[in-house]
Design a protein around this motif. Structure first.
Motif, PDB file in Angstrom:
ATOM      1  N   ILE A 133       0.869  -1.175   0.000  1.00  0.00           N
ATOM      2  CA  ILE A 133       0.000   0.000   0.000  1.00  0.00           C
ATOM      3  C   ILE A 133       0.903   1.221   0.000  1.00  0.00           C
ATOM      4  CG2 ILE A 133      -1.671   1.345   1.340  1.00  0.00           C
ATOM      5  CD1 ILE A 133      -2.787  -1.295   2.391  1.00  0.00           C
ATOM      6  N   TYR A 134       0.669   2.140  -0.931  1.00  0.00           N
ATOM      7  CA  TYR A 134       1.556   3.294  -1.069  1.00  0.00           C
ATOM      8  C   TYR A 134       0.771   4.526  -1.492  1.00  0.00           C
ATOM      9  CZ  TYR A 134       1.267   1.615  -5.910  1.00  0.00           C
ATOM     10  OH  TYR A 134       0.807   1.167  -7.130  1.00  0.00           O
ATOM     11  N   GLU A 135       1.430   5.678  -1.361  1.00  0.00           N
ATOM     12  CA  GLU A 135       0.872   6.950  -1.812  1.00  0.00           C
ATOM     13  C   GLU A 135       1.972   7.737  -2.510  1.00  0.00           C
ATOM     14  OE1 GLU A 135      -1.494   9.342   0.913  1.00  0.00           O
ATOM     15  OE2 GLU A 135      -1.532   7.644   2.312  1.00  0.00           O
ATOM     16  N   ASP A 136       1.613   8.477  -3.542  1.00  0.00           N
ATOM     17  CA  ASP A 136       2.541   9.385  -4.196  1.00  0.00           C
ATOM     18  C   ASP A 136       2.487  10.720  -3.452  1.00  0.00           C
ATOM     19  OD1 ASP A 136       3.253   7.488  -6.078  1.00  0.00           O
ATOM     20  OD2 ASP A 136       1.692   8.104  -7.481  1.00  0.00           O
ATOM     21  N   GLN A 137       3.622  11.133  -2.882  1.00  0.00           N
ATOM     22  CA  GLN A 137       3.649  12.305  -2.020  1.00  0.00           C
ATOM     23  C   GLN A 137       4.923  13.119  -2.237  1.00  0.00           C
ATOM     24  OE1 GLN A 137       3.133   9.884   1.641  1.00  0.00           O
ATOM     25  NE2 GLN A 137       1.232  11.013   1.970  1.00  0.00           N
ATOM     26  N   TYR A 138       4.918  14.328  -1.686  1.00  0.00           N
ATOM     27  CA  TYR A 138       6.100  15.178  -1.740  1.00  0.00           C
ATOM     28  C   TYR A 138       6.855  15.046  -0.416  1.00  0.00           C
ATOM     29  CZ  TYR A 138       9.228  19.067  -2.566  1.00  0.00           C
ATOM     30  OH  TYR A 138      10.362  19.811  -2.763  1.00  0.00           O
ATOM     31  N   VAL A 139       8.043  14.498  -0.496  1.00  0.00           N
ATOM     32  CA  VAL A 139       8.846  14.211   0.700  1.00  0.00           C
ATOM     33  C   VAL A 139      10.040  15.154   0.756  1.00  0.00           C
ATOM     34  CG1 VAL A 139      10.228  12.479   1.908  1.00  0.00           C
ATOM     35  CG2 VAL A 139       8.136  11.794   0.710  1.00  0.00           C
ATOM     36  N   GLU A 140      10.300  15.692   1.932  1.00  0.00           N
ATOM     37  CA  GLU A 140      11.456  16.550   2.152  1.00  0.00           C
ATOM     38  C   GLU A 140      12.327  15.963   3.262  1.00  0.00           C
ATOM     39  OE1 GLU A 140      11.036  20.908   1.629  1.00  0.00           O
ATOM     40  OE2 GLU A 140       8.899  20.529   1.990  1.00  0.00           O
ATOM     41  N   ILE A 141      13.586  16.389   3.293  1.00  0.00           N
ATOM     42  CA  ILE A 141      14.554  15.917   4.283  1.00  0.00           C
ATOM     43  C   ILE A 141      15.045  17.100   5.103  1.00  0.00           C
ATOM     44  CG2 ILE A 141      16.696  14.630   4.674  1.00  0.00           C
ATOM     45  CD1 ILE A 141      14.528  13.023   3.220  1.00  0.00           C
ATOM     46  N   ASP A 142      15.084  16.944   6.409  1.00  0.00           N
ATOM     47  CA  ASP A 142      15.590  17.983   7.298  1.00  0.00           C
ATOM     48  C   ASP A 142      17.101  17.810   7.454  1.00  0.00           C
ATOM     49  OD1 ASP A 142      16.133  19.804   9.299  1.00  0.00           O
ATOM     50  OD2 ASP A 142      14.386  19.286  10.505  1.00  0.00           O
ATOM     51  N   THR A 143      17.863  18.797   7.030  1.00  0.00           N
ATOM     52  CA  THR A 143      19.326  18.727   7.115  1.00  0.00           C
ATOM     53  C   THR A 143      19.872  19.593   8.246  1.00  0.00           C
ATOM     54  OG1 THR A 143      19.569  20.502   5.479  1.00  0.00           O
ATOM     55  CG2 THR A 143      19.557  18.242   4.664  1.00  0.00           C
TER      56      THR A 143
ATOM     57  N   GLY B 282      17.964  14.616   9.481  1.00  0.00           N
ATOM     58  CA  GLY B 282      17.704  13.400   8.724  1.00  0.00           C
ATOM     59  C   GLY B 282      16.249  13.000   8.660  1.00  0.00           C
ATOM     60  N   MET B 283      15.369  13.757   9.311  1.00  0.00           N
ATOM     61  CA  MET B 283      13.949  13.409   9.295  1.00  0.00           C
ATOM     62  C   MET B 283      13.384  13.536   7.878  1.00  0.00           C
ATOM     63  SD  MET B 283      10.799  15.029  11.537  1.00  0.00           S
ATOM     64  CE  MET B 283      10.795  16.634  10.708  1.00  0.00           C
ATOM     65  N   SER B 284      12.570  12.571   7.489  1.00  0.00           N
ATOM     66  CA  SER B 284      11.842  12.646   6.217  1.00  0.00           C
ATOM     67  C   SER B 284      10.383  12.940   6.551  1.00  0.00           C
ATOM     68  CB  SER B 284      11.968  11.328   5.448  1.00  0.00           C
ATOM     69  OG  SER B 284      11.658  10.215   6.261  1.00  0.00           O
ATOM     70  N   TYR B 285       9.807  13.894   5.860  1.00  0.00           N
ATOM     71  CA  TYR B 285       8.438  14.284   6.168  1.00  0.00           C
ATOM     72  C   TYR B 285       7.691  14.659   4.891  1.00  0.00           C
ATOM     73  CZ  TYR B 285      10.398  19.038   5.956  1.00  0.00           C
ATOM     74  OH  TYR B 285      11.031  20.183   5.566  1.00  0.00           O
ATOM     75  N   VAL B 286       6.383  14.511   4.942  1.00  0.00           N
ATOM     76  CA  VAL B 286       5.514  14.810   3.808  1.00  0.00           C
ATOM     77  C   VAL B 286       4.910  16.193   3.994  1.00  0.00           C
ATOM     78  CG1 VAL B 286       3.356  14.175   2.654  1.00  0.00           C
ATOM     79  CG2 VAL B 286       4.993  12.403   3.302  1.00  0.00           C
ATOM     80  N   ASP B 287       4.950  16.996   2.943  1.00  0.00           N
ATOM     81  CA  ASP B 287       4.309  18.304   2.956  1.00  0.00           C
ATOM     82  C   ASP B 287       2.872  18.123   2.468  1.00  0.00           C
ATOM     83  OD1 ASP B 287       3.459  20.905   2.713  1.00  0.00           O
ATOM     84  OD2 ASP B 287       5.335  21.626   1.837  1.00  0.00           O
ATOM     85  N   ASN B 288       1.934  18.099   3.408  1.00  0.00           N
ATOM     86  CA  ASN B 288       0.528  17.874   3.087  1.00  0.00           C
ATOM     87  C   ASN B 288      -0.298  19.154   3.099  1.00  0.00           C
ATOM     88  OD1 ASN B 288       0.302  15.086   2.591  1.00  0.00           O
ATOM     89  ND2 ASN B 288       0.488  14.646   4.780  1.00  0.00           N
ATOM     90  N   ARG B 289       0.364  20.302   3.157  1.00  0.00           N
ATOM     91  CA  ARG B 289      -0.383  21.543   3.199  1.00  0.00           C
ATOM     92  C   ARG B 289      -1.169  21.749   1.908  1.00  0.00           C
ATOM     93  NH1 ARG B 289       4.156  25.794   4.241  1.00  0.00           N
ATOM     94  NH2 ARG B 289       5.231  24.367   2.825  1.00  0.00           N
ATOM     95  N   LYS B 290      -2.354  22.285   2.054  1.00  0.00           N
ATOM     96  CA  LYS B 290      -3.188  22.554   0.888  1.00  0.00           C
ATOM     97  C   LYS B 290      -2.663  23.769   0.124  1.00  0.00           C
ATOM     98  CE  LYS B 290      -7.395  20.610   2.906  1.00  0.00           C
ATOM     99  NZ  LYS B 290      -8.817  20.863   3.297  1.00  0.00           N
TER     100      LYS B 290
END
Length: 318
Positions: A249-259, A266-274
């Motif tokens: 099960i997967y979703e196509d999303q925009y993922v960013e990395i905290d440097t 190193g955190m990976s997070y999805v930007d779900n803002r409208k």
């Protein structure tokens, strides 16, 4: 049958062993090269371990040594999950004659050569820190068009393991992960959200112990200390996500990395803002068919056990 010409980028590591095994035993996969990277152990040990596993499997592939350190900052201390040698203390249990040969070229040049000379797009499974890929994209951006997809074991949208927010591979080299995420290449992300579900039950472990062949015996030994610290066998998920995405099960999303420095490095997070104009840059895997995962692992080990003795010879023995 669809074929997957594959470069496997790894830092063996116990769970990397099973990613190599799966890539080697899957008929659809044409394993071109195994590239090492510093991660679960230093580069000398991860390269040695890649040679050893390829040699034990009789894999007709080469090993290329990759990056020995992260792009920018010094690597954080190596953990203890995989033991001091990366294989739970069993890396030196075989003679040097069992090692697969190592390329005279480093991973960067092997990547470039394979990608530019291939008549079809090549897949990459990256199950360690993404340093090799980041260096490749910075040095030779023209190779991106020759990559079909990169399947990554790394990150975690909802959890971390080295910090509450960061997964080990991305924490080791966040800048590299950031470069890869922004590369524009098709990306598949098997992070902790799915890989922590990738376990073997007592039933599978019993089957391994009863197999009584060299590789199964070796697998039981390296797993015994590893699963006491981490029950999940993370890395094979990146192989299965390529060949059997319908089992996930997967979703196509925009993922960013905290440097940034700190607990979220190193955190990976999805930007779900409208109302954001950012298009998905990654296919994020969240769940899978656990029975399928376990069967795939046992099938791969049974495939290895069924081979004739001379099929297990490393290329050095031929």
């Amino acid at each position: 049958m669809k074929k997957y010409p594959l470069i496997l980028d790894c830092d063996p590591g116990v769970d990397d062993v099973f990613a190599i095994l799966l890539a080697h035993s899957t008929p659809e996969i044409d394993l071109k090269v195994i590239c090492s990277v510093s991660g679960n152990a230093g580069i000398e040990k991860t390269t040695y371990n890649a040679q050893l596993i390829a040699g034990l499997l009789g894999a007709k592939t080469i090993i290329a040594e990759g990056a020995s350190r992260p792009l920018i900052k010094e690597a954080p201390p190596i953990g203890t999950v995989h033991g001091t040698d990366g294989l739970g203390g069993y890396a030196k249990g075989f003679g040097e004659d069992r090692l697969a040969p190592i390329s005279s070229m480093k991973a960067l040049d092997v990547y470039r050569k394979i990608l530019l000379e291939s008549e079809e797009p090549v897949y990459i499974a990256a199950v360690g820190p993404l340093t090799n890929l980041a260096i490749l994209f910075l040095a030779y951006p023209e190779v991106k068009s020759k990559i079909a997809a990169v399947s990554i074991m790394g990150g975690g949208i909802r959890r971390g393991n080295i910090t509450p927010y960061s997964e080990y591979n991305f924490y080791k080299d966040p800048e590299a992960a950031d470069i890869v995420m922004k590369s524009g290449v098709k990306l598949l992300l098997c992070g902790l959200d799915v890989t922590q579900k990738a376990t073997l039950s007592e039933k599978e472990m019993k089957s391994l112990k009863e197999s009584q062949n060299e590789f199964s015996d070796f697998s039981v030994k390296i797993l015994s200390s590893y699963i006491a610290k981490d029950a999940a066998i993370h890395d094979p998920c990146a192989i299965l996500a390529l060949t059997n995405p319908e089992k996930f099960i997967y979703e196509d999303q925009y993922v960013e990395i905290d440097t940034r420095e700190g607990i979220t490095r190193g955190m990976s997070y999805v930007d779900n803002r409208k109302n954001q104009e950012k298009k998905p840059n990654c296919r994020v895997f969240y769940d899978m068919d656990l029975d399928f995962f376990r069967k795939s692992m046992l099938d791969a080990l049974e495939h290895e056990a069924s081979k004739k003795p001379d099929e297990n010879k490393s290329p050095n023995d031929q």
